[in-house]
Design an enzyme around this catalytic site. Structure first.
Site, PDB file in Angstrom:
ATOM      1  N   ASP A   1      46.414  48.182  34.322  1.00 36.43           N
ATOM      2  CA  ASP A   1      45.801  48.886  35.447  1.00 36.43           C
ATOM      3  C   ASP A   1      45.338  50.237  34.935  1.00 36.43           C
ATOM      4  OD1 ASP A   1      46.231  46.875  37.307  1.00 36.43           O
ATOM      5  OD2 ASP A   1      48.194  47.632  37.874  1.00 36.43           O
TER       6      ASP A   1
ATOM      7  N   ASP B   1      41.382  43.827  40.501  1.00 35.51           N
ATOM      8  CA  ASP B   1      41.960  44.076  41.834  1.00 35.51           C
ATOM      9  C   ASP B   1      40.876  44.419  42.849  1.00 35.51           C
ATOM     10  OD1 ASP B   1      44.506  43.750  40.694  1.00 35.51           O
ATOM     11  OD2 ASP B   1      44.760  45.903  40.394  1.00 35.51           O
TER      12      ASP B   1
END
Length: 137
Positions: free
Chosen positions: A99, A119
């Site tokens: 991330d 995401d």
């Protein structure tokens, strides 16, 4: 065909961005409230205490369901499939995902979490699927 092309383009974009932020010495980059800094997420979405590889079976089932529902919103389904597939492959390969995107001082919980392009594709695609089903139903 739109679904497959969108999924392939989304997965490729996710891989390209991930490859850039994982390079040694990438560090941190800021543009106003947006910050790019790679961080490894070994748990589930939003920090849920679930081991990365444990999510493989539910993820495959969810992606299969999206594939079955692709006809009303093929581009939205492609976004979910490409983003979800990208995260799934990374979790199976490494047991975690990279991330890197954080909106600092974002409204509500937005500023607390770190995301990746996959995401965002999943969120946008899921929103498109929901709106499409509400319009058709």
């Amino acid at each position: 065909m739109k679904t497959v092309l969108t999924a392939a383009a989304t997965a490729a974009a996710c891989a390209m961005v991930r490859h850039q932020v994982e390079k040694p010495g990438f560090g941190e980059r800021r543009w106003g409230r947006v910050c790019l800094r790679p961080m490894w997420n070994r748990s589930g979405a939003f920090g849920l205490p679930v081991a990365g590889r444990t999510l493989a079976v539910p993820s495959l089932l969810a992606l299969g369901l999206v594939w079955c529902c692709r006809h009303n919103a093929p581009v939205s389904a492609g976004l979910v499939l490409g983003g979800g597939g990208s995260n799934l492959v990374e979790r199976l390969r490494r047991g975690m995902v990279c991330d890197y995107l954080r909106v600092q001082k974002g409204p509500g919980p937005l500023g607390r979490y770190v995301y990746n392009l996959a995401d965002l594709a999943i969120f946008a695609g899921a929103l498109g699927l929901v709106l499409s089903s509400r319009r058709d139903g």
